[in-house]
Design an enzyme around this catalytic site. Structure first.
Site, PDB file in Angstrom:
ATOM      1  N   GLU A 134       0.901  -1.207   0.019  1.00 27.76           N
ATOM      2  CA  GLU A 134      -0.013   0.085   0.056  1.00 27.76           C
ATOM      3  C   GLU A 134       0.728   1.288  -0.108  1.00 27.76           C
ATOM      4  O   GLU A 134       0.461   2.242  -0.843  1.00 27.76           O
ATOM      5  CB  GLU A 134      -1.010  -0.074   1.221  1.00 27.76           C
ATOM      6  CG  GLU A 134      -1.863   1.143   1.263  1.00 27.76           C
ATOM      7  CD  GLU A 134      -2.901   1.537   0.087  1.00 27.76           C
ATOM      8  OE1 GLU A 134      -2.861   0.610  -0.886  1.00 27.76           O
ATOM      9  OE2 GLU A 134      -3.199   2.523   0.177  1.00 27.76           O
TER      10      GLU A 134
ATOM     11  N   LYS B 198       0.667   4.002  -2.761  1.00 31.15           N
ATOM     12  CA  LYS B 198       0.367   5.734  -2.755  1.00 31.15           C
ATOM     13  C   LYS B 198       1.485   6.486  -3.328  1.00 31.15           C
ATOM     14  O   LYS B 198       1.118   7.437  -4.071  1.00 31.15           O
ATOM     15  CB  LYS B 198       0.612   5.908  -1.278  1.00 31.15           C
ATOM     16  CG  LYS B 198      -0.932   5.458  -0.313  1.00 31.15           C
ATOM     17  CD  LYS B 198      -2.100   6.106  -0.545  1.00 31.15           C
ATOM     18  CE  LYS B 198      -2.858   5.730  -1.788  1.00 31.15           C
ATOM     19  NZ  LYS B 198      -3.664   4.534  -1.698  1.00 31.15           N
TER      20      LYS B 198
HETATM   21  C1  F6R Z   1      -5.695   3.848  -4.996  1.00 25.31           C
HETATM   22  C2  F6R Z   1      -6.959   3.619  -5.085  1.00 25.31           C
HETATM   23  C3  F6R Z   1      -7.462   2.468  -6.129  1.00 25.31           C
HETATM   24  C4  F6R Z   1      -8.810   1.888  -5.505  1.00 25.31           C
HETATM   25  C5  F6R Z   1      -9.187   0.872  -6.501  1.00 25.31           C
HETATM   26  C6  F6R Z   1     -10.414  -0.019  -6.066  1.00 25.31           C
HETATM   27  O1  F6R Z   1      -5.356   4.892  -3.967  1.00 25.31           O
HETATM   28  O2  F6R Z   1      -7.815   4.512  -4.922  1.00 25.31           O
HETATM   29  O3  F6R Z   1      -6.361   1.674  -6.248  1.00 25.31           O
HETATM   30  O4  F6R Z   1      -8.494   1.295  -4.402  1.00 25.31           O
HETATM   31  O5  F6R Z   1      -9.370   1.426  -7.625  1.00 25.31           O
HETATM   32  O6  F6R Z   1     -11.395   1.017  -5.719  1.00 25.31           O
HETATM   33  P1  F6R Z   1     -12.511   0.450  -4.849  1.00 25.31           P
HETATM   34  O7  F6R Z   1     -12.309   0.235  -3.464  1.00 25.31           O
HETATM   35  O8  F6R Z   1     -13.534   1.661  -5.104  1.00 25.31           O
HETATM   36  O9  F6R Z   1     -13.100  -0.897  -5.488  1.00 25.31           O
END
Ligand code: F6R
Length: 607
Positions: free
Chosen positions: A479, A483
């Site tokens: 992670e 970032k």
């Molecule tokens: C990274 C980020 C993306 C989301 C990914 C999944 O900072 O925000 O990697 O984690 O696109 O998104 P969700 O959790 O909305 O399915």
């Protein structure tokens, strides 16, 4: 997270001001909205599901002609985004209206008790218990202030409340406990709101209410008291001199930094899950013979961390899979005995939903964790749990990652309990460690921010970073890498430290920065070995380690210390904080906007 406002003026123009305030609070929630005022001694309530401007076109909030108005913009947590569940909520007699931001943990018991004594509920929200409790206060002969006191002494949880009543139409009662609430002292009246930007155009004289305080606003005066003993609070207003753009971000230069700082609160909210949903999700998981966590990006990293939690606490093998690979990799193995736990902040990620659809077609059980009530994931899951983190505006996930972790930890604990895998002492110990996390995160943010800035300054010209961790810290490393990569565009790699000698160590040469996640857990000895291997080849070591870990400090070029005593399965939560800050300040240092990284969208709804 929702947004609330209240406005009490000498003139009958409160609805216009409250509406404009709500527009400025939209970032706190935007699935439904409503307002209540008092016209000719009667309560007028207008509310609906949808976006604020669209609702206003349909029902025209400005038709409320009143000098006293409360308003709400909602991000659903209890009850779907429907008209009935939109705030304000009222009592049986139409005398009390309430708007609320927060979570009332004991609402189900209170609701059962109130229904038993004859109250009629119209919504599925936790909030609706409040007007009915105030009504109970009236029945006991109390005035509005004491009826509200009666109500708040019965509720448990977090709440910022604004309450009006036809019985005493000259006041708004505001109550604050673990949800933000400010009072604005204007020349034309008094205001309250979830945050400063909402009312900044009307006044810059602001008082922030503290936990356990109750305020009475009249159009020309205000008083604040402590709920516990009714003693008066004297606090001078602050004069706020923010520009409109800075105001939207509550004084922070970017949403990402604001959201990093919101984590103690979002984690506290994440600890207020309803027992019945935790039980249901655990029951479904317990029945699965094959269990997968399916997710993308940051949510996948939460899934990686969770796989360690499930295995160590509940002794269950839960396999984390990148959503876009799920069908290709495991499709043929999915059947009626499979459980898919989909983790998605937005609940709308294409790859995750595609995997979920596929699993459903093959009769698997789909359960979900999401931050977005009403999202597709909540509709297609047999059961789901809401993260309660509130809307996240910065594209890079921060507070939603840590809130996913705290939710997953509680599910793992519940499953462990169900399967009889931990002793009562172990369960109690883990629970108390969970409840320490929000304060620890608060401390980490406060203690590490300036240290992180120094480190960014030192390493600002590097063009490669390597992140390593072992055990559950592998997820933290992954992670931290994501970032940094996504907002500062610095090529970075992350992997479980034990893999070093199987290839990646080949790229280590003089001066390469290696960020090591090194909590004091069962992997510490081995990670020290990895640090030595790296150092011997010239790497510069930046360690995130436990406070007072002299051995790691001596081996490292730079360290960031995390308070002692964090449970090893919870370390990703505080240990990721400096990494979020590192990525943020690196992006800022390089002149990039961390809120809007290039080529990325907040919710990836396309293949
Ligand atoms: C990274 C980020 C993306 C989301 C990914 C999944 O900072 O925000 O990697 O984690 O696109 O998104 P969700 O959790 O909305 O399915």
């Amino acid at each position: 997270m929702c947004g609330i406002v209240g406005c009490i003026l000498a003139e009958k123009s409160a609805s216009k001001k409250a509406f404009e305030s709500l527009l400025r609070l939209k970032y706190r929630g935007y699935d439904s909205a409503g307002m209540a005022g008092i016209e000719d001694g009667k309560l007028v309530v207008k509310k609906d599901a949808g976006k604020l401007e669209e609702i206003n076109q349909r029902i025209n909030f400005l038709e409320i002609t009143s000098n006293i108005v409360i308003g709400h913009t909602r991000w659903a947590t209890h009850g779907a985004p429907t008209r009935e569940n939109a705030h304000p909520h009222i009592d049986c007699n139409g005398e009390v209206a309430v708007v609320h931001n927060g979570v009332i943990e004991n609402f189900q018991e209170l609701k059962d008790e109130l229904i038993e004594s004859g109250h009629k509920f119209r919504s599925r929200t936790d909030t609706e218990v409040v007007p009915h409790l105030v009504e109970e206060g009236f029945k006991k002969g109390y005035d509005l202030f004491n009826s509200v006191l009666y109500a708040v002494k019965r509720i448990k949880g977090s709440y910022a409340l604004a309450i009006i009543s036809t019985r005493e139409p000259d006041k708004i009662i505001c109550v604050c406990n673990e949800s933000p609430l400010i009072i604005g002292i204007g020349v034309d009246g008094m205001y309250c709101a979830s945050d400063i930007p909402a009312i900044l155009p009307y006044t810059n004289k602001i008082i922030s209410l503290k936990n356990g305080e109750i305020a009475v606003l009249r159009h020309d005066s205000y008083i604040i008291r402590r709920i516990l003993d009714g003693s008066p609070v004297t606090r001078s207003p602050q004069i706020i001199d923010w520009s409109p753009d800075v105001a939207m971000k509550q004084g922070y230069p970017h949403f990402m930094l604001k959201e990093i700082h919101e984590q103690p609160q979002s984690l506290r909210n994440g600890l207020r899950l309803q027992e019945k949903y935790l039980d249901l999700i655990s029951l479904f998981m317990d029945r699965g013979k094959k269990i997968f966590i399916v997710a993308a990006g940051t949510s996948y990293h939460a899934g990686v961390a969770a796989s360690y939690m499930f295995s160590k606490l509940a002794k269950v093998h839960v396999h984390p899979v990148v959503a876009s690979e799920f069908i290709e990799n495991y499709g043929d193995a999915i059947d009626i005995d499979t459980v898919v736990l989909a983790v998605s902040q937005s609940g709308e990620t294409y790859d995750t939903l595609k995997a979920v659809d596929y699993a459903r077609m093959r009769a698997a059980t789909v359960i979900g964790i999401t931050n977005t009530l009403g999202s597709t994931l909540t509709r297609v899951s047999r059961a789901y749990i809401l993260q309660q983190a509130g809307p996240e505006i910065g594209v890079a996930a921060t507070k939603t990652f840590t809130s996913q972790l705290i939710v997953l930890a509680q599910i793992a604990l519940r499953l462990s309990k169900m399967r009889g895998k931990l002793s009562q002492d172990e369960i109690d110990e883990f629970k108390s460690k969970l409840h320490e996390i929000p304060d620890i995160v608060d401390e980490v943010i406060k203690s590490s921010e300036s240290r992180v800035k120094e480190i960014v300054n030192k390493y600002r010209d590097e063009n490669l970073f390597i992140f390593i961790g072992r055990g559950i810290s592998t997820a933290t490393a992954l992670e931290g890498r994501l970032k940094l990569l996504e907002i500062s565009y610095i090529p970075s790699i992350a992997y479980p430290a034990g893999e070093s000698k199987h290839g990646p160590i080949a790229i280590i040469e003089e001066g390469v920065p290696v960020i090591v996640i090194a909590p004091n857990d069962s992997t510490r000895k081995d990670i020290i070995g990895n640090i030595m291997e790296m150092k011997a080849r010239g790497a510069r070591i930046i360690s995130i380690c436990e406070a007072g870990d002299r051995e790691i400090a001596e081996l490292s070029d730079d360290i960031i210390e995390i308070p002692r005593g964090v449970h090893e399965l919870l370390t990703p939560i505080p240990y990721v904080i400096p990494l979020q800050l590192f990525a943020y300040y690196m992006a800022v240092e390089k002149g990039f906007n961390p809120d809007e990284p290039r080529n990325l969208a907040k919710s990836v709804t396309v293949p």
